[in-house]
Design an enzyme around this catalytic site. Structure first.
Site, short mmCIF file in Angstrom:
data_model
loop_
_atom_site.label_atom_id
_atom_site.label_comp_id
_atom_site.label_asym_id
_atom_site.label_seq_id
_atom_site.Cartn_x
_atom_site.Cartn_y
_atom_site.Cartn_z
N THR A 123 45.63 39.18 32.23
CA THR A 123 44.26 39.08 32.73
C THR A 123 43.51 37.90 32.14
O THR A 123 43.77 37.50 30.99
CB THR A 123 43.50 40.38 32.40
OG1 THR A 123 42.10 40.18 32.65
CG2 THR A 123 43.63 40.75 30.93
N TYR A 155 39.99 45.93 26.50
CA TYR A 155 40.90 45.69 27.63
C TYR A 155 41.65 44.38 27.44
O TYR A 155 42.88 44.32 27.52
CB TYR A 155 40.10 45.69 28.95
CG TYR A 155 40.89 45.18 30.12
CD1 TYR A 155 42.05 45.82 30.53
CD2 TYR A 155 40.49 44.02 30.80
CE1 TYR A 155 42.79 45.35 31.60
CE2 TYR A 155 41.22 43.55 31.87
CZ TYR A 155 42.37 44.21 32.26
OH TYR A 155 43.10 43.72 33.31
#
Ligand code: UDP
Length: 329
Positions: free
Chosen positions: A120, A144
């Site tokens: 990501t 995250y």
């Protein structure tokens, strides 16, 4: 090039299911591993086996891999909501990092030689300048991003021993739905901008909130690089081919168009495509949002010969809206 059977974890989920379609369309044999915590059985196309299993169960995964003679893994399974990772980091490290550790162990036990990992742009944190290339320092600003970056590091260190090669694809903002209407985003508590806005467009919610209008950007709202999920899926097929063709090389590649679009520009485009304005409510910033994230995709294009087909913003929005209307009907 040989086409070994491919295991897709999270293949019943949003991005994973589009990768399954792309692989299936290109003639690969695909097995999906998904615990259906977020994924849906209906998202797995006919002719593709679905194994209901938790990716974090290393012993079970080793059996699945060995029994099906799997040669490569695309690893999508995991959790992806930034604010949730802030409120429950323990869960994020378990469901992303620890589960990936178990899966990698299973892959080593079963002799799987290639791993493609869903990473990501959140690994970069909030860089000062855009576009962001792969040499930009990785400084996540939420659990995250850390949970994904730790998995990348683990893959890098283990690949250096010669156990397998790997690709880490760092996604920017994934949006849209399969242009043929076979899959799209489904989820109870949607949080992503275009999904939420499309739900508002079809009347599933009263309005879309604009989180922050005082950012240091031209219109004051955050800028993101929205990439059509089917273009991202085609990048995965190319990346898999590259891993198999060059088994001693691993890579990390940004996935985006290199184009920044603000929240208001997205919503204006949605109004146009929708043919009617979608109610908006201007509000304060959401915690943890960097002002702008735009990819440099030079390496993706040069290394894989990636040629996006659905980059037009209205095309992305139309596909998302068509999918939402179908879900609502
Ligand atoms: N956003 C918004 N309203 C929403 C959802 C998102 O204004 O209902 C904004 C959010 O603050 C960010 C951008 O849209 O600036 C993209 O957010 P999203 O959650 O889609 O993806 P992220 O970049 O956080 O992964």
């Amino acid at each position: 090039m040989s086409k070994p059977p491919v295991l897709v974890t999270g293949g019943a989920g949003y991005i994973g299911s589009h990768a399954v379609l792309a692989l299936h369309d290109a003639g690969w044999r695909v097995v999906v591993a998904d615990n259906l915590s977020n994924g849906r059985r209906e998202a797995v196309p006919d002719g593709v086996e679905l194994v209901e299993v938790d990716v974090g169960d290393g012993a079970a995964m080793a059996r699945v891999l060995a029994e099906r003679n799997i040669g490569a893994i695309m690893h999508f399974a995991g959790s992806i909501v930034v604010p949730e990772s802030v409120s429950d980091p323990h869960f994020y490290y378990r469901n992303n990092t620890v589960a990936s550790h178990a899966l990698v162990g299973a892959a080593m036990t079963a002799g799987v030689r290639h791993i493609l990992f869903s990473s990501t742009a959140a690994t970069y944190g909030a860089p000062d300048t855009v576009p962001i290339d792969e040499d930009t320092p990785t400084r996540p600003i939420n659990p995250y991003g850390w949970s994904k970056l730790m998995t990348e590091q683990m893959l890098r260190d283990i690949a250096a021993t010669g156990a397998f090669n790997y690709g880490a694809l760092r996604y920017f903002n994934v949006a849209g739905a399969d242009p043929q209407g076979r899959s799209g985003q489904v989820g109870k508590g949607a949080t992503h901008l275009l999904k939420v806005a499309c739900e508002a467009a079809v009347g599933k919610r009263p309005h879309v909130n604009v989180f922050g209008t005082d950012y240091p950007t031209p219109d004051g709202t955050c800028i993101r690089d929205y990439i059509h999920v089917s273009d991202l899926a085609s990048a995965h097929v190319l990346a898999l081919e590259s891993l198999i063709a060059s088994p001693s090389e691993s890579f990390t590649l940004n996935c985006g168009y290199g184009r920044g679009t603000s929240v208001l520009e997205m919503l204006d485009a949605l109004d146009r495509v929708n043919g009617a304005p979608v109610p908006r409510v201007m509000g304060p910033r959401r915690a943890g949002d960097p002002p702008q994230l735009v990819a440099s995709n030079r390496r993706l294009v040069e290394r894989l010969g990636w040629a996006p087909r659905f980059a037009d913003t209205d095309t992305i929005i139309q596909s998302a809206l068509d999918w939402e209307r179908r879900l609502y009907a």
